[in-house]
Scaffold this motif. Structure first.
Motif, PDB file in Angstrom:
ATOM      1  N   PHE A 126      52.057  38.103 -38.826  1.00 33.98           N
ATOM      2  CA  PHE A 126      50.885  37.419 -38.285  1.00 33.98           C
ATOM      3  C   PHE A 126      49.644  37.846 -39.072  1.00 33.98           C
ATOM      4  N   SER A 127      48.743  36.901 -39.342  1.00 35.92           N
ATOM      5  CA  SER A 127      47.544  37.157 -40.134  1.00 35.92           C
ATOM      6  C   SER A 127      46.296  36.953 -39.273  1.00 35.92           C
ATOM      7  N   PRO A 128      45.998  37.899 -38.374  1.00 41.27           N
ATOM      8  CA  PRO A 128      44.923  37.686 -37.406  1.00 41.27           C
ATOM      9  C   PRO A 128      43.531  37.770 -38.027  1.00 41.27           C
ATOM     10  N   LYS A 129      42.594  37.069 -37.362  1.00 43.17           N
ATOM     11  CA  LYS A 129      41.193  37.060 -37.773  1.00 43.17           C
ATOM     12  C   LYS A 129      40.345  37.726 -36.692  1.00 43.17           C
ATOM     13  N   PHE A 130      39.421  38.558 -37.131  1.00 37.26           N
ATOM     14  CA  PHE A 130      38.600  39.353 -36.229  1.00 37.26           C
ATOM     15  C   PHE A 130      37.113  39.098 -36.492  1.00 37.26           C
ATOM     16  N   ALA A 131      36.316  39.262 -35.436  1.00 37.46           N
ATOM     17  CA  ALA A 131      34.881  39.468 -35.592  1.00 37.46           C
ATOM     18  C   ALA A 131      34.599  40.911 -35.204  1.00 37.46           C
ATOM     19  N   LEU A 132      33.787  41.595 -36.016  1.00 37.25           N
ATOM     20  CA  LEU A 132      33.487  43.009 -35.807  1.00 37.25           C
ATOM     21  C   LEU A 132      31.984  43.195 -35.684  1.00 37.25           C
ATOM     22  N   GLN A 148      29.397  32.910 -30.311  1.00 36.29           N
ATOM     23  CA  GLN A 148      29.908  32.037 -29.250  1.00 36.29           C
ATOM     24  C   GLN A 148      30.506  30.768 -29.844  1.00 36.29           C
ATOM     25  N   LYS A 149      29.772  30.145 -30.727  1.00 32.89           N
ATOM     26  CA  LYS A 149      30.251  28.888 -31.307  1.00 32.89           C
ATOM     27  C   LYS A 149      31.520  29.114 -32.115  1.00 32.89           C
ATOM     28  N   GLU A 150      31.520  30.140 -32.950  1.00 31.25           N
ATOM     29  CA  GLU A 150      32.680  30.376 -33.811  1.00 31.25           C
ATOM     30  C   GLU A 150      33.920  30.756 -32.994  1.00 31.25           C
ATOM     31  N   THR A 151      33.719  31.496 -31.917  1.00 28.49           N
ATOM     32  CA  THR A 151      34.853  31.840 -31.050  1.00 28.49           C
ATOM     33  C   THR A 151      35.428  30.590 -30.411  1.00 28.49           C
ATOM     34  N   GLN A 152      34.564  29.738 -29.900  1.00 28.32           N
ATOM     35  CA  GLN A 152      35.027  28.529 -29.229  1.00 28.32           C
ATOM     36  C   GLN A 152      35.591  27.510 -30.221  1.00 28.32           C
ATOM     37  N   MET A 153      35.279  27.673 -31.508  1.00 31.55           N
ATOM     38  CA  MET A 153      35.896  26.851 -32.543  1.00 31.55           C
ATOM     39  C   MET A 153      37.273  27.375 -32.953  1.00 31.55           C
ATOM     40  N   MET A 155      37.863  30.409 -34.435  1.00 33.29           N
ATOM     41  CA  MET A 155      37.835  31.156 -35.688  1.00 33.29           C
ATOM     42  C   MET A 155      38.375  32.573 -35.572  1.00 33.29           C
ATOM     43  N   TYR A 156      38.499  33.100 -34.347  1.00 38.28           N
ATOM     44  CA  TYR A 156      38.885  34.501 -34.175  1.00 38.28           C
ATOM     45  C   TYR A 156      40.054  34.636 -33.220  1.00 38.28           C
ATOM     46  N   ASP A 157      40.887  35.611 -33.521  1.00 34.34           N
ATOM     47  CA  ASP A 157      41.974  35.978 -32.618  1.00 34.34           C
ATOM     48  C   ASP A 157      41.601  37.169 -31.744  1.00 34.34           C
ATOM     49  N   VAL A 158      40.694  38.015 -32.243  1.00 32.90           N
ATOM     50  CA  VAL A 158      40.294  39.236 -31.540  1.00 32.90           C
ATOM     51  C   VAL A 158      38.834  39.527 -31.870  1.00 32.90           C
ATOM     52  N   ILE A 159      38.112  40.091 -30.901  1.00 35.90           N
ATOM     53  CA  ILE A 159      36.774  40.634 -31.130  1.00 35.90           C
ATOM     54  C   ILE A 159      36.862  42.149 -31.021  1.00 35.90           C
ATOM     55  N   GLU A 185      30.620  36.462 -21.706  1.00 35.90           N
ATOM     56  CA  GLU A 185      31.747  35.731 -21.128  1.00 35.90           C
ATOM     57  C   GLU A 185      32.163  34.559 -22.006  1.00 35.90           C
ATOM     58  N   SER A 186      31.204  33.918 -22.655  1.00 43.09           N
ATOM     59  CA  SER A 186      31.515  32.762 -23.495  1.00 43.09           C
ATOM     60  C   SER A 186      32.272  33.134 -24.761  1.00 43.09           C
ATOM     61  N   ILE A 187      32.422  34.419 -25.018  1.00 40.98           N
ATOM     62  CA  ILE A 187      33.298  34.925 -26.080  1.00 40.98           C
ATOM     63  C   ILE A 187      34.512  35.611 -25.463  1.00 40.98           C
ATOM     64  N   ALA A 188      34.210  36.551 -24.585  1.00 38.83           N
ATOM     65  CA  ALA A 188      35.226  37.482 -24.110  1.00 38.83           C
ATOM     66  C   ALA A 188      36.220  36.865 -23.144  1.00 38.83           C
ATOM     67  N   ALA A 189      35.914  35.708 -22.579  1.00 36.12           N
ATOM     68  CA  ALA A 189      36.886  35.039 -21.704  1.00 36.12           C
ATOM     69  C   ALA A 189      37.914  34.245 -22.493  1.00 36.12           C
ATOM     70  N   TYR A 190      37.730  34.134 -23.824  1.00 32.41           N
ATOM     71  CA  TYR A 190      38.592  33.298 -24.663  1.00 32.41           C
ATOM     72  C   TYR A 190      39.473  34.089 -25.628  1.00 32.41           C
TER      73      TYR A 190
END
Length: 444
Positions: A126-132, A148-153, A155-159, A185-190
């Protein structure tokens, strides 16, 4: 006088409009990966005691066809008001790796909005993508809208949030913490929102951090590890070196745990399956900022340990070097800094032309620039300046507000890039770390 205004207002309006907020309504929803295959933890808060339930279903299936019960605990803030909230936690199991789910949480007394998440792919390929990022407050979180926008698009598997939340969660009897958790919540709930403690979580023995977040292991998120793709990720607390009033034993317990965890990760079969070892913690071992912190004012306790304790407290640089840690992620400094491969202040580039190809020391990234100072007065979440002349081990640094993206491409390649929110999302730095050999043999 305020109460009189409320009474007058209620006399003119419907009584229903003047009722207090419904304390049974779920809020502050966030998810995390518990380190167990096929699982996800859903955490949320209510102001009143309620039942604890998550209803969920596979994306595209019959809505809320599955349900799981959990439990709640009372959290009492340490301030004068002794304000209490109820923190709910449900673990979803037997999830199909890589499959999307929709869910809501709550009880018959109130339900959250409908959210979605993708169960983590369990494959080592698996090749996961993160925001740090670290150091995000709730007054002026400049990078939050873009995240928020990039998460809902998708773009990330994990924050990875590398310490310092809200500035500060305990203030106003914990209401600042509530507001911050609502904001994310608009990031962390997803997507799984994985954390480590920072210095701003110090109040009441880090109780807001320990209770609000649900991380793997049995240490209330102070230190833990988990696997994803080709990486073993280790999260720990740098604060055990600084808040000795909460117990010197924490420092030694964490060190012994880190030693055992790294030994286990370096067993030949484990290192072959998860060759990358990545650490995340708040205060960096190295930095070139001018804020008179431990990176510049005195030798880093995290790096070298402390000699003013009985017994002396061991540092972590040698431990990580001996166990072949590949990448170390930090925050705390409100800037971004990429280091050359470094050990004991010495640069160990792979070569002059390709410094990050088979380097002979760990690579450090400091990503604490998610804060903002775009307020009129009284700003607390400001960026830090740099000393005029970079250290020999400092490769790139920026005071722009932003965050870092990371992708585990495969067992030999990791890609990182720094996003400048000041420059409308432009990538201002990037790094391709390539390692054909992992573990202590990589330094030879």
């Amino acid at each position: 006088m305020a109460a009189l205004y409320v009474l007058l207002f209620c006399g003119m309006m419907s009584v229903a409009l003047c009722l207090p907020p419904i304390g049974s309504q779920p809020e502050q929803v966030h998810i995390s990966y518990p380190g167990v295959k096929g699982s996800m933890v859903i955490t949320w808060t209510t102001l009143n005691e309620t039942d604890t339930m998550v209803e969920y279903s596979l994306w595209g299936g019959k809505l809320f066809s599955l349900s799981t019960k959990g439990n709640s605990t009372v959290f009492i803030d340490g301030g004068l008001e002794k304000r209490k909230i109820y923190i709910h936690q449900v673990t979803l199991s037997d999830l199909k790796p890589g499959s999307a789910y929709v869910y809501h949480c709550g009880s018959g007394e109130g339900w959250s909005d409908v959210f979605s998440f993708t169960a983590l792919n369990e494959s080592t390929s698996f090749s996961p993508k993160f925001a740090l990022f670290g150091d995000m407050g709730n007054e002026n979180p400049q990078s939050l809208a873009r995240l928020q926008k990039e998460t809902q698009m998708g773009m990330y598997d994990v924050i990875l949030h590398i310490g310092d939340f809200a500035y500060d969660m305990h203030e106003d009897d914990g209401r600042i913490g509530d507001e911050f958790m609502k904001q994310i919540e608009s990031i962390a709930a997803y997507v799984p929102y994985m954390t480590c403690p920072g210095n701003h979580e110090w109040a009441y023995n880090f109780s807001h951090y320990r209770r609000r977040f649900s991380m793997p292991g049995q240490t209330e998120g102070l230190w833990y590890s988990w696997d994803i793709g080709s990486a073993h990720i280790v999260s720990f607390s740098t604060e055990v070196y600084f808040y000795l009033e909460y117990g010197l034993d924490l420092l030694f317990r964490q060190y012994e745990w880190l030693k055992r965890d790294l030994e286990e990760a370096n067993r030949p079969e484990n290192r072959a399956a998860r060759p990358w070892i990545i650490t995340m913690a708040h205060r960096p071992m190295y930095c070139s900022n001018d804020d008179h912190d431990d990176c510049t004012k005195f030798e880093s306790y995290v790096r070298l340990g402390r000699n003013d304790t009985d017994p002396p407290a061991p540092g972590l640089e040698d431990l990580f070097y001996r166990h072949g840690v590949d990448l170390e992620l930090w925050a705390h400094e409100h800037t971004y800094e990429r280091l050359w491969p470094v050990y004991d202040y010495k640069v160990f580039n792979g070569s002059t032309e390709q410094p990050y190809v088979n380097p002979r020391a760990p690579v450090h990234i400091i990503t604490g620039s998610a804060v903002s100072v775009t307020c009129l007065k009284g700003c607390r979440e400001k960026h830090d300046g740099f000393i005029p002349k970079p250290r020999d081990w400092s490769a790139f640094r920026s005071a722009d507000y932003g965050y870092t993206r990371m992708q585990l491409l495969n067992s030999t390649h990791i890609y990182l890039e720094q996003v400048s929110d000041d420059q409308s999302g432009r990538v201002i730095d990037s790094l391709l770390l390539i390692k054909d050999v992992h573990g202590p043999d990589a330094w030879l």
